[in-house]
Design an enzyme around this catalytic site. Structure first.
Site, mmCIF file in Angstrom:
data_model
loop_
_atom_site.group_PDB
_atom_site.id
_atom_site.type_symbol
_atom_site.label_atom_id
_atom_site.label_comp_id
_atom_site.label_asym_id
_atom_site.label_seq_id
_atom_site.Cartn_x
_atom_site.Cartn_y
_atom_site.Cartn_z
ATOM 1 C CD GLU A 181 14.533 81.617 53.765
ATOM 2 O OE1 GLU A 181 15.403 81.364 54.619
ATOM 3 O OE2 GLU A 181 13.660 82.486 53.912
ATOM 4 C CD GLU A 250 9.534 81.993 54.743
ATOM 5 O OE1 GLU A 250 10.227 82.721 55.491
ATOM 6 O OE2 GLU A 250 9.717 80.774 54.614
#
Ligand SMILES: *[C@@H]1O[C@H](CO)[C@@H](O)[C@H](O)[C@H]1NC(C)=O
Ligand SMILES: *[C@@H]1O[C@H](CO)[C@@H](O)[C@H](O)[C@H]1NC(C)=O
Ligand SMILES: *[C@@H]1O[C@H](CO)[C@@H](O)[C@H](O)[C@H]1NC(C)=O
Ligand SMILES: *[C@@H]1O[C@H](CO)[C@@H](O)[C@H](O)[C@H]1NC(C)=O
Ligand SMILES: *[C@@H]1O[C@H](CO)[C@@H](O)[C@H](O)[C@H]1NC(C)=O
Ligand SMILES: *[C@@H]1O[C@H](CO)[C@@H](O)[C@H](O)[C@H]1NC(C)=O
Ligand SMILES: *[C@@H]1O[C@H](CO)[C@@H](O)[C@H](O)[C@H]1NC(C)=O
Ligand SMILES: *[C@@H]1O[C@H](CO)[C@@H](O)[C@H](O)[C@H]1NC(C)=O
Ligand SMILES: *[C@@H]1O[C@H](CO)[C@@H](O)[C@H](O)[C@H]1NC(C)=O
Ligand SMILES: *[C@@H]1O[C@H](CO)[C@@H](O)[C@H](O)[C@H]1NC(C)=O
Ligand SMILES: *[C@@H]1O[C@H](CO)[C@@H](O)[C@H](O)[C@H]1NC(C)=O
Length: 817
Positions: A181, A250
């Site tokens: 991320e 995710e």
């Protein structure tokens, strides 16, 4: 019959030997390609240190049964390399064992090495020693950082290579991840961000893993890194080239909880909707984050303020029990997706509008393969749609799956899985009365400095740089001598102590007495307190116990956020300027102590000669250690400790920390909790909340394998004051099972494919007690509508079978025996 048997034997052989041979994993613009075959895959996150190794086989089995192909886990650097250069792969840090177990179950692994993991894990997974290295800057093009990262990644790869765990070696790892991320924070790191990411990609590909790498939330990921998406929804995501498959690394199945906040949850219908939409729009891999969230044992929770429970409202709950209907509803989705796989991998989807907020996607080949997805994106209105000459009911905010472009086998809004409710049951229950833990011994932790390791600094020091996270606690101690005529001693001087803290929590003492406390919360870590104080002539001591509650794990430069006290003042009209600053760097001496006396004396292990049990058990007193012993509850049910009656602290069972507890941190009663949340419409972590007005976390998991049958030590350090006699041992039990089947029930997915697409079959519902020790005590509610089926209670012990046409609701109360 003969040939069928041998076919079965052959299939079993294939299944058990599937990971003995090298597997070639690549990708193209459509999907991951495993041994030359494109695959549509389902994955779920299980973090190995968030459960005990004894729980792993069952968690993996339940994942497999739930229809997962892949288990995804991060690798936690600060778990494996607590001291620089010393590696630990034992116990719950036994990553090779975890991966092997997944492989033995016939599943794959997605290994997210990080090494930054976020994960609501302490310090995002970085070891604290890394912070202390000279000229260190995290997550940027910094030579020191890159060298350490490369060393760690190489160590992990080498270790797993040694166990032959990569697909190219016959192991289960088919996918790896580097960084995590970073795209979310990249702009804050300036021009060195891109050179860092390019370096990370190159470093990763230089490692001997021979499987594809992903970079999640990294739209500028260089080839051959696959950029992937994380979020509540990712259907609108596309990878940065058309040579990369669309992967959802995710899909947040719920959300984590934070001390002092209500507990978030996410309806099963919406999780299924998000996954189905992703598969509908060219997606070929969905990973549920989390599939099993588990527990932040010890000091592993991040945040700050992440709770010890990392349940996440995942399909398998913190304790390893199936969360129904979420687990079952997703299992049904996965079956529907697999029925569509052949068509899906053969081609891309063609999506067309079939009305306002209505979309049809068709995966169709010339050779007769056809699978379709019908979506109703409206958050209010159900619809009836026409598709290829047939008419279909499409509830609002739902996706229907038609693996043959004709028959709906699944709709995300129609839950046909059983539902269960679970509860914590007090243990042991002797003759109807609840036994409490007794025979407590205790030790009063001294207020202020008590250790010979204390040290002096001028002014107020940052906490984490000093503790290096060896302890949550840092004592800040200040002494001042007041002459009898000091203005602050005059009647009516109204002296106040004002303390500012960067976080995370604080107790303030004057001359050994608690005068105030403060705490931050996840939305603002820092806080101030201002409390009236009274001094005495002569020596006066202000002792401030500052606490960290999980180190920050997210955001640009989270590693340098710091904690601890950064302002201390006395305020009184009797003072010359109305205020006296106790933080003048060059004049004010402060004394510091890392940790508490009980650490030094190893109280947490239970063995120490400091424990006393006379005269009277102290209750509601600050800084008190308590100890007792207890027996393991009979049976195999998961075990927890109910910390009702306690304030804040930490607890150890047989010397191992089960984590921080903070029962006194109660969620705002004014927050918008809803018992039954409307799944329709965009989800966010604030949408569906529970526990308003209650402790964010009351129950704390103790893995069964940590317990002996009798004589287990429970040690508790209570900081603010509690009554340990209110603590109880509980087990987690499934109390009720319920099932609903609607008239428009899609065809049963359990039926052999050939049959169920061509024949109409009456759905059969089987309800089984989750444990052989349970019996059905009561049929709470049954409604057949206009029944055509039969109700037969076949086996009082375990099974009730029903057949029906319209709909049936059952709630069964189960009693313990
Ligand atoms: C793996 O598969 C790719 C394409 O699917 C192929 O180009 C490559 O040669 C294969 N590698 C091995 C070692 O078989
Ligand atoms: C799916 O992929 C095909 C081929 O690239 C493309 O034409 C189509 O627009 C994609 N669908 C969506 C919803 O992105
Ligand atoms: C429970 O009750 C029975 C019968 O009254 C008695 O014999 C037994 O001692 C009791 N057990 C405990 C632990 O009190
Ligand atoms: C109570 O605790 C003390 C100290 O741990 C122990 O020596 C004693 O045996 C315990 N008594 C009982 C009745 O369990
Ligand atoms: C400090 O205290 C510890 C534990 O009580 C003791 O082992 C150690 O020798 C002491 N060190 C000094 C320098 O007094
Ligand atoms: C916390 O920090 C923020 C930002 O630095 C600041 O605006 C705020 O006033 C601080 N709050 C307290 C209670 O110190
Ligand atoms: C004041 O009390 C503190 C803590 O008890 C002690 O360390 C300090 O030496 C004392 N100072 C004086 C001047 O007595
Ligand atoms: C911690 O120490 C480092 C140097 O070791 C320094 O750069 C940093 O500013 C300190 N952090 C805080 C919050 O004081
Ligand atoms: C009062 O404030 C002034 C200006 O900030 C400062 O120069 C002076 O030292 C202060 N006096 C005391 C007693 O703190
Ligand atoms: C809830 O709201 C009421 C009215 O706004 C307020 O008086 C009360 O303090 C709030 N309670 C909490 C726990 O914030
Ligand atoms: C429902 O959809 C409408 C129109 O798109 C939007 O304005 C509204 O915010 C949505 N409501 C929810 C709960 O998502």
């Amino acid at each position: 019959m003969e040939s069928r048997t041998s076919m079965l034997v052959f299939l079993l052989l294939v299944a058990t030997t599937s990971f003995c041979f090298a597997v070639n994993v690549t990708y193209d613009g459509r999907a991951l390609v495993i041994d030359g075959k494109r695959r549509v895959l389902v994955s779920g996150s299980i973090h190995y240190p968030r459960s005990s190794p004894e729980m792993w086989p069952d968690l993996i089995k339940k994942s497999k049964e739930g229809g997962l192909d892949i288990i995804e886990t991060y690798v936690f650097w600060n778990l494996h390399e607590r001291e620089r250069g010393t590696y630990d792969f034992s116990g719950s840090a036994n990553l090779p064992k975890f991966i092997k177990l997944v492989g033995e179950a016939g599943m794959y692994v997605h290994l997210r090495i990080g090494p930054y993991v976020c994960a609501e894990w302490n310090y995002g997974g970085f070891p604290l020693w890394l912070h202390a290295r000279p000229a260190m800057e995290f997550r940027t093009d910094n030579e020191q950082f890159k060298a350490e990262v490369e060393r760690f990644v190489a160590k992990i790869v080498q270790t797993l290579n040694g166990h032959k765990l990569f697909a190219s070696q016959g192991g289960p790892i088919i996918l790896a991840q580097i960084e995590n991320e970073y795209g979310n924070v990249e702009k804050d790191y300036g021009p060195r961000a891109k050179t860092y990411i390019d370096w990370a990609a190159k470093m990763a590909t230089s490692m001997d893993v021979k499987v594809p790498w992903v970079m999640c939330q990294q739209n500028n990921a260089p080839d051959p890194m696959i950029n992937t998406c994380n979020g509540f929804y990712c259907d609108e995501f596309t990878p940065n080239t058309n040579k990369k498959p669309k992967i959802f690394t995710e899909l947040w199945s719920g959300w984590f909880s934070s001390w002092g906040d209500p507990v978030p949850y996410r309806p099963a219908e919406d999780v299924a909707f998000s996954a189905a939409r992703f598969y509908q729009l060219n997606g070929t891999l969905v990973n549920y984050y989390m599939y099993h969230g588990g527990t932040n044992f010890g000091h592993t929770s991040g945040g700050p303020f992440i709770t010890t429970s990392y349940d996440y409202d995942a399909p398998i709950d913190e304790y390893g029990l199936l969360r129904q209907p979420k687990w079952g509803h997703l299992k049904d989705l996965h079956k529907a997706i697999k029925l569509s796989e052949a068509a899906m991998v053969a081609t891309f989807g063609k999506t067309t509008s079939i009305g306002k907020n209505l979309e049809a996607t068709v995966y169709e080949t010339g050779s007769g393969l056809c699978a379709a997805f019908l979506a109703n994106l409206d958050n209010q209105s159900d619809a009836t749609v026409k598709f290829r000459g047939n008419s279909y009911d499409l509830p609002a905010w739902s996706v229907s799956i038609l693996p043959d472009c004709k028959n709906v086998v699944y709709n995300t809004a129609k839950v046909n899985s059983i539902m269960t409710t679970t509860n914590f049951i007090r243990q042991p229950s002797i003759n109807g009365t609840t036994a409490t833990l007794s025979n407590w011994s205790w030790f009063k932790e001294p207020v202020g400095l008590s250790r010979n390791t204390s040290f002096m600094l001028y002014g107020l020091a940052e906490q984490i740089n000093n503790t290096a996270d060896r302890s949550d606690y840092l004592w800040y101690s200040y002494s001042t001598h007041l002459a009898p005529n000091d203005p602050m001693l005059k009647v009516g001087s109204h002296v106040k102590l004002h303390v500012d803290s960067r976080g995370h929590a604080l107790y303030a003492f004057v001359n050994g007495k608690l005068v105030g406390s403060g705490k931050g919360r996840v939305s603002s870590n820092n806080f101030s307190i201002e409390v009236p104080v009274t001094f005495q002539p002569g020596n006066n001591t202000i002792d401030l116990l500052s606490m960290t509650v999980g180190l920050k794990n997210y955001g640009a430069f989270f590693d340098t956020a710091g904690a601890g006290i950064n302002g201390a003042f006395l305020k009184s009209l009797a003072l010359a300027n109305g205020t006296k600053d106790l933080n003048n760097n060059f004049l004010q001496e402060w004394n510091y102590q890392i940790g508490v006396k009980g650490d030094e004396e190893d109280l947490s292990s239970g063995s120490s000669n400091l424990w006393v049990s006379k005269p009277v058990l102290p209750k509601n007193t600050v800084l008190t250690w308590y100890k007792t012993t207890f027996s393991a509850p009979p049976g195999n049910s998961p075990v927890a400790i109910d910390f009702t009656g306690m304030g804040k602290g930490e607890a150890w069972v047989n010397g191992d920390s089960i984590g921080r507890y903070w029962t006194s941190n109660v969620a705002d009663s004014n927050a918008s909790c809803v018992n039954s949340c409307d799944y329709r419409g965009q989800f966010g972590q604030g949408k569906c909340l529970k526990n308003c007005g209650k402790p964010t976390q009351q129950y704390y998991h103790v893995p069964h394998s940590w317990l002996d049958p009798t004589g287990n030590d429970l040690v508790v350090l209570e900081e603010i004051g509690g009554d340990p006699t209110k603590i109880s041992i509980v087990t987690r039990e499934i109390e009720r099972i319920c099932s609903v089947v609607s008239e428009t029930h899609p065809l049963p997915l359990d039926m052999p494919t050939a049959n169920h697409l061509t024949r109409k079959i009456k759905p059969t519902l089987t309800l089984e007690c989750p444990s052989p020790k349970q019996v059905i005590s009561e049929i709470h509610f049954v409604d057949f509508g206009t029944p055509l089926g039969t109700l037969a209670q076949e086996n009082q012990d375990a099974v009730l079978k029903f057949q029906w046409r319209i709909w049936v609701t059952l709630v069964q109360m189960l009693q313990r025996v």
